[in-house]
Scaffold this motif. Structure first.
Motif, short mmCIF file in Angstrom:
data_model
loop_
_atom_site.label_atom_id
_atom_site.label_comp_id
_atom_site.label_asym_id
_atom_site.label_seq_id
_atom_site.Cartn_x
_atom_site.Cartn_y
_atom_site.Cartn_z
N LEU A 95 13.75 -4.74 -20.96
CA LEU A 95 13.34 -4.28 -19.64
C LEU A 95 12.24 -5.21 -19.14
O LEU A 95 11.17 -5.30 -19.73
N LEU A 96 12.51 -5.91 -18.05
CA LEU A 96 11.56 -6.86 -17.49
C LEU A 96 11.16 -6.36 -16.11
O LEU A 96 11.98 -6.27 -15.19
N CYS A 97 9.88 -6.02 -15.97
CA CYS A 97 9.37 -5.47 -14.71
C CYS A 97 8.33 -6.42 -14.14
O CYS A 97 7.43 -6.84 -14.86
N PHE A 98 8.46 -6.75 -12.88
CA PHE A 98 7.39 -7.52 -12.27
C PHE A 98 7.18 -7.13 -10.82
O PHE A 98 8.05 -6.62 -10.13
N ASP A 99 5.94 -7.40 -10.39
CA ASP A 99 5.46 -7.04 -9.06
C ASP A 99 5.48 -8.24 -8.12
O ASP A 99 5.36 -9.38 -8.55
N GLU A 100 5.58 -7.90 -6.82
CA GLU A 100 5.32 -8.87 -5.76
C GLU A 100 6.25 -10.07 -5.80
O GLU A 100 5.81 -11.22 -5.75
N LEU A 101 7.55 -9.80 -5.90
CA LEU A 101 8.50 -10.90 -5.82
C LEU A 101 8.44 -11.52 -4.43
O LEU A 101 8.71 -10.85 -3.43
N GLN A 102 8.03 -12.76 -4.36
CA GLN A 102 8.10 -13.52 -3.11
C GLN A 102 8.38 -14.96 -3.48
O GLN A 102 7.80 -15.49 -4.44
N VAL A 103 9.27 -15.57 -2.75
CA VAL A 103 9.69 -16.92 -3.08
C VAL A 103 9.34 -17.82 -1.93
O VAL A 103 9.91 -17.72 -0.84
N ILE A 149 10.89 1.68 0.23
CA ILE A 149 9.84 2.69 0.33
C ILE A 149 8.97 2.28 1.52
O ILE A 149 8.27 1.27 1.45
N ALA A 150 9.07 3.04 2.59
CA ALA A 150 8.46 2.60 3.84
C ALA A 150 7.75 3.74 4.55
O ALA A 150 7.87 3.91 5.76
N GLY A 151 7.01 4.53 3.80
CA GLY A 151 6.25 5.61 4.41
C GLY A 151 5.23 5.07 5.39
O GLY A 151 4.82 3.92 5.34
N ALA A 152 4.81 5.93 6.31
CA ALA A 152 3.86 5.50 7.34
C ALA A 152 2.47 5.25 6.78
O ALA A 152 1.64 4.60 7.40
N THR A 210 9.27 -5.27 -7.61
CA THR A 210 8.82 -4.85 -6.29
C THR A 210 8.64 -6.08 -5.41
O THR A 210 8.42 -7.18 -5.89
N SER A 211 8.74 -5.85 -4.10
CA SER A 211 8.54 -6.92 -3.14
C SER A 211 8.16 -6.32 -1.80
O SER A 211 8.47 -5.16 -1.52
N ASN A 212 7.49 -7.11 -0.97
CA ASN A 212 7.22 -6.69 0.40
C ASN A 212 8.39 -7.00 1.32
O ASN A 212 8.38 -6.58 2.48
N ARG A 213 9.37 -7.73 0.81
CA ARG A 213 10.51 -8.15 1.63
C ARG A 213 11.82 -7.55 1.11
O ARG A 213 11.98 -7.37 -0.09
N SER A 214 12.75 -7.30 2.02
CA SER A 214 14.09 -6.93 1.59
C SER A 214 14.74 -8.14 0.93
O SER A 214 14.33 -9.28 1.18
N PRO A 215 15.77 -7.94 0.10
CA PRO A 215 16.40 -9.09 -0.54
C PRO A 215 16.86 -10.16 0.45
O PRO A 215 16.69 -11.36 0.20
N ASP A 216 17.43 -9.73 1.59
CA ASP A 216 17.96 -10.70 2.55
C ASP A 216 16.88 -11.53 3.22
O ASP A 216 17.18 -12.55 3.85
N GLN A 217 15.62 -11.10 3.12
CA GLN A 217 14.52 -11.84 3.74
C GLN A 217 13.81 -12.78 2.74
O GLN A 217 12.87 -13.48 3.13
N GLY A 263 0.77 -1.23 0.00
CA GLY A 263 0.00 0.00 0.00
C GLY A 263 0.81 1.28 0.00
O GLY A 263 0.26 2.37 0.22
N ARG A 264 2.11 1.21 -0.28
CA ARG A 264 2.95 2.43 -0.25
C ARG A 264 3.16 3.02 -1.64
O ARG A 264 3.88 3.99 -1.79
N GLY A 265 2.56 2.44 -2.65
CA GLY A 265 2.66 3.01 -4.00
C GLY A 265 3.68 2.35 -4.89
O GLY A 265 3.95 2.84 -5.99
N LYS A 266 4.23 1.21 -4.48
CA LYS A 266 5.26 0.54 -5.30
C LYS A 266 4.71 0.15 -6.67
O LYS A 266 5.31 0.45 -7.70
N SER A 267 3.57 -0.54 -6.66
CA SER A 267 3.00 -1.01 -7.92
C SER A 267 2.55 0.16 -8.79
O SER A 267 2.72 0.14 -10.01
#
Length: 366
Positions: A132-140, A200-203, A166-173, A60-64
């Motif tokens: 250019l390859l763009c994708f949303d919601e990278l989660q493994v 991007i971590a606005g309140a 984009t992802s909800n997680r940092s790369p290390d997570q 919900g921070r506007g990434k997508s």
């Protein structure tokens, strides 16, 4: 010439389509950099190396939204935007086609037929379609995805494909606590080397703000239907709709209308089909918000559909998936009498709780 992404963003702010958010400023600057780098020419007309972007932060921070804006504004002619799950579903299908194909069928899809390893021809095909390859919601979360990603991305990087994701997680997570995770760590290192990592971590959660300002259970006929449709289009913004394929116990469960981590379906599609608990758990894990339309009054005459609906709501509730619905009645009046009415009272209570502002605010979804 000025930045196209900056111009597109400023126009939408001026038009009141989006509100400016200071937390988005670093991301817009990073997208401007990527736009500029993509436009540069290398020596002797060769494409230069371009560092991509890995954008992460809470939902919900506007990434997508900003990713969509970037893809639309980018002058790069060979570009592809896809949800990560859709991208991986296609990759697995291409791998299957290579492994199962004969000389003729391989040649028809990949332009070549030689070799046993599918990664190289799959990477060649993807690179031929998009620089250019763009994708949303990278989660493994899937071991099959984890094992293929490192080799595939290495091959794409060799072909100078530029990734923005984009992802909800940092790369290390990524793939945290996953099976054989040490084998996945080199992929994480490669992502950090090949992509600038932007948090991007606005309140402010824009989707939650919109949900909190609106009813999410609509039981008043035509007016409710219109409000339901308006809320869907407001929340997905300009994000394109596409089907999502969920693999459940070896079966392909298709959700026809999805936008990023939001999905919508009718009661009939979800509960009149022979779906079970594992299917609903997969839906609940995959989407942070589910829109369900046309929930009918329930009773002994459609007891089986009602039982599936109870299972669906339990899965959504436990996963913290937000529910928006149109219905023939308020939750307490959905199953008013007859065999099964008493058991449904617990579900009615959950539905009422899930429609409350306090539940929407505390609901979390990875």
């Amino acid at each position: 010439m000025g930045s196209r992404i900056r111009s597109a963003y400023d126009i939408r702010v001026e038009e009141g389509v989006i509100a400016p958010d200071p937390a988005q400023v670093p991301l817009i600057a990073a997208l401007e950099r990527l736009e500029e780098d993509l436009s540069k020419k290398g020596l002797f007309g060769k494409q230069p190396e371009v560092r991509g972007l890995y954008i992460w932060g809470p939902p919900g921070r506007g990434k997508s939204m900003l990713m969509d804006l970037f893809v639309s504004a980018s002058p790069e002619p060979r570009k592809t935007r896809a949800h990560f799950h859709a991208f991986m579903a296609r990759v697995h299908d291409l791998v299957r086609q290579w492994r199962e194909g004969d000389r003729k069928s391989r040649k028809a899809v990949f332009g070549t037929h030689r070799g046993d390893d599918p990664i190289e021809p799959v990477a060649d095909l993807i690179a031929s379609e998009a620089r250019l390859l763009c994708f949303d919601e990278l989660q493994v979360t899937d071991i099959a995805d984890a094992m293929i990603l490192g080799r595939l991305f290495d091959a794409l990087f060799e072909r100078k494909v530029v990734l923005a994701m984009t992802s909800n997680r940092s790369p290390d997570q990524l793939y945290k606590d996953g099976i054989n995770r040490p084998l996945f760590v080199p992929f994480i290192d490669e992502i950090k080397a090949r992509c600038a990592v932007i948090e991007i971590a606005g309140a402010r959660d824009w989707r939650l703000d919109r949900l909190m300002g609106s009813p999410v259970w609509f039981a008043d006929g035509g007016a409710g239907r219109q409000a339901f449709e308006t809320l869907w289009y407001d929340l997905k913004g300009g994000e394109p709709e596409e089907p999502a394929h969920l693999t459940v116990l070896g079966r392909d469960v298709v959700v026809e209308r999805t936008a990023g981590s939001m999905a919508r379906s009718s009661f009939a599609d979800l509960c009149a089909r022979p779906l079970g608990p594992q299917d609903y758990l997969a839906v609940a894990r995959r989407f942070h918000t589910l829109f369900v339309s046309d929930i009918p009054r329930l009773g002994p005459e459609n007891r089986q559909e009602a039982a599936r609906f109870v299972t669906l709501i339990d899965a959504l509730y436990e996963a913290g998936t937000r529910l928006v619905a149109t219905s023939a009645a308020e939750p307490e009046a959905l199953y008013p009498c007859g065999d099964g009415a008493f058991e449904f009272e617990r579900t009615a209570s959950r539905l009422r709780e899930m429609a409350s502002a306090s539940w929407l605010e505390k609901a979390t979804h990875e």
